[in-house]
Design a protein around this motif. Structure first.
Motif, PDB file in Angstrom:
ATOM      1  N   SER A  93      -5.309   2.029  -1.483  1.00  0.00           N
ATOM      2  CA  SER A  93      -4.242   2.786  -2.151  1.00  0.00           C
ATOM      3  C   SER A  93      -4.098   2.363  -3.614  1.00  0.00           C
ATOM      4  O   SER A  93      -3.890   3.196  -4.503  1.00  0.00           O
ATOM      5  N   SER A 149       0.830  -1.209   0.000  1.00  0.00           N
ATOM      6  CA  SER A 149       0.000   0.000   0.000  1.00  0.00           C
ATOM      7  C   SER A 149       0.858   1.250   0.000  1.00  0.00           C
ATOM      8  O   SER A 149       0.498   2.268  -0.610  1.00  0.00           O
ATOM      9  N   SER A 177      -2.270   4.118   3.504  1.00  0.00           N
ATOM     10  CA  SER A 177      -1.023   3.424   3.162  1.00  0.00           C
ATOM     11  C   SER A 177      -0.595   2.520   4.308  1.00  0.00           C
ATOM     12  O   SER A 177       0.271   1.657   4.131  1.00  0.00           O
TER      13      SER A 177
END
Length: 576
Positions: A159, A110, A152
């Motif tokens: 993401s 991510s 993230s």
């Protein structure tokens, strides 16, 4: 700005983005959605619908890790994530095969996509708005935006979805704004990305629909219509196949219907504040709207008081009128009144004077953007501004429509329309660029508001890093490091032949889910599944579920004939 300067500034922004995203990345345990990611990516449904061995008296890690077939992966995603995000699970499966299953590793995928969003945001703005400085400002805000940093830190599809939806719009604009006929491969590329986006997250179809609306409004080229129409056959065919019997999206519509009915029942019987009344809808919608724009992020939860809002309304309307008079007729007398009113308001607000100043600034920037968009000078960018506005607000409007349809407000949440953030950031950047032409007093208000908001953003980031942000990490109390990893490491160290791992049963009442398999479960195997994820695939450790124990994980040691406590989950406290 020279090319070397541009590269230097962009490199610094990307390094900043990377640093902000990896900080504390693996410090806190996985939460429920991330656990689903981990299991589904290995072809394992929550509660082991395809793992009958885990429901027998004894089993081993070899049973858990027996070879999986495609049908297992279909079943896992069907039962655990309603057929959503297969593209992410395929990539995640390959990722953990290469880099392992530590909390840092599973979230790092991510991080990569989140940093790529910053780079793509720069390229997107530079290409379509023809401004290096504007592109750098967009990249900087993308780098520090708490929303992107928070997601993230999750081993989930968000993401990846945000990145590919922005890339899809980039390719779309290349097609519809090209002065020359584009090559057919560009339409194919759009089709492939549309397919990927839809397979990243089901709600990403909203972006494709907005592209279609833009074509209806602005595109008058038959070749473009035909090319885009044909390109969409690929994602449509892909989704029809995915939702066909025996595939991973087979239960999607059924589960969505079940969830809608369940949430509606919960709202009516347990949580009346979640009913879709005008008041409840607005209370959920207001923070979603304000938090899209960094200049107003967090204000919906901070600003209160009818008197305060009356003062703010009068001051803001006077400021907008004064700026219109100044810009159109060069009349400064109204500006004097606006300056005095703004200064006085800072002393009249009973709470959060700088927050109300930031909200005033936000509306000034909205006025600047509208004024700029209606001017002849902005004619070449007007259709872009309309597209960015649609991409900013339509996803949220869709959530509101679905809320009113379903009768509850559970669906009004920022992440479901999170692909709108880059466009909101671009709109604010354009407004800030144009605000440089305002009267000095208005620029001072905007600068002060920006400074106060950067301070608020820094506080939000600190809460994210401390895992104490209900808005971004869904928690007010920080998680501990992953107890499943800790327990697995201790078991690997202590286990001797003849010992038995005793898992807690977890759930005493009906587990509850949309399919018949999990509906009647009385004894949960989730704790056993999550420990086995971290145990060696070839291990022959004897294990069983203890129906009489709900929370404590033990190792029964043959050498002593006694149970040794490995971990106590204490109900939901450490199960997250």
């Amino acid at each position: 700005m020279s090319r070397n300067q541009l590269i230097l500034f962009l490199s610094g922004i990307l390094l900043l983005a990377f640093g902000l995203r990896v900080y504390t990345l693996g410090d806190y345990s996985l939460f429920f959605d991330e656990k689903s990611t981990l299991l589904v990516s290995q072809g394992v449904p929550l509660e082991g619908a395809n793992q009958p061995e885990l429901h027998q008296k004894y089993f081993t890690p070899q049973d858990f890790w027996r070879p999986k077939h495609m049908a297992d992966y279909y079943e896992a995603i069907n039962r655990s994530d309603i057929g959503n995000s297969p593209a992410y699970y395929v990539l995640f499966h390959a990722w953990v095969a290469l880099f392992g299953m530590s909390d840092f590793s599973v979230r790092f995928l991510s991080v990569i996509f989140s940093v790529l969003i910053v780079a793509l945001g720069f390229r997107f703005t530079q290409k379509h708005l023809k401004s290096d400085k504007l592109a750098l400002s967009v990249a900087l805000v993308l780098a520090i935006e708490p929303f992107f940093i928070a997601y993230s830190h999750q081993a989930r599809n968000y993401s990846m979805t945000f990145f590919f939806t922005l890339l899809l719009t980039d390719v779309f604009l290349d097609i519809v704004r090209s002065p020359n006929p584009v090559h057919w491969t560009k339409f194919l590329w759009y089709g492939v990305l549309a397919w990927l986006v839809w397979f990243c997250h089901l709600l990403a179809i909203i972006v494709i629909a907005i592209h279609g609306l833009y074509v209806l409004l602005y595109v008058r080229n038959l070749r473009t219509w035909i090319g885009l129409g044909l390109s969409l056959l690929l994602p449509i065919a892909g989704m029809v196949w995915w939702m066909s019997p025996g595939k991973g999206g087979e239960y999607t519509l059924h589960t969505l219907k079940y969830q809608g009915e369940l949430y509606n029942k919960v709202a009516h019987t347990q949580s009346p504040e979640m009913l879709a009344t005008p008041k409840n809808v607005w209370s959920k919608l207001a923070p979603v709207l304000t938090d899209q724009f960094w200049i107003t992020n967090g204000l919906a939860s901070r600003l209160t008081g009818k008197t305060n809002f009356i003062i703010w309304g009068i001051t803001t309307l006077l400021s907008l009128f004064a700026l219109w008079q100044y810009q159109k007729y060069q009349r400064f007398k109204w500006s004097i009144l606006a300056i005095l009113a703004t200064l006085a308001s800072l002393f009249l607000y009973k709470t959060q004077p700088w927050g109300f100043l930031a909200l005033q600034s936000g509306f000034i920037l909205l006025g600047v953007l509208i004024y700029y968009g209606t001017r002849r000078k902005a004619a070449s960018e007007r259709s872009l501004l309309v597209l960015f506005a649609l991409l900013t607000f339509v996803p949220t409007a869709f959530l509101v429509v679905m809320t009113l349809k379903n009768g509850h407000t559970f669906g009004i949440t920022q992440r479901y329309g999170g692909f709108s953030f880059p466009y909101a950031i671009i709109l604010i950047a354009i407004a800030l660029r144009e605000s440089s032409k305002l009267a000095l007093w208005a620029k001072v208000i905007i600068v002060v508001a920006c400074v106060t908001q950067f301070g608020a953003i820094a506080k939000m980031l600190r809460e994210i890093y401390q895992d104490r942000s209900p808005k971004y990490t869904y928690r007010s109390e920080a998680r501990i490091p992953n107890p499943y990893i800790k327990s697995a490491e201790l078991l690997k160290k202590l286990y001797m032949p003849g010992d038995t791992i005793l898992y807690p049963s977890g759930v005493k009442d009906v587990f509850g889910a949309a399919d018949e398999y999990t509906y009647g479960i009385k004894v949960s195997v989730v704790d056993a599944q999550l420990i086995n994820v971290y145990l060696p695939k070839d291990a022959t450790y004897w294990q069983r579920i203890d129906p009489a124990e709900s929370d404590k994980l033990y190792l029964w040691q043959k050498s002593t004939g006694k149970k040794r406590l490995i971990f106590d989950f204490e109900g939901a406290k450490y199960r997250y």
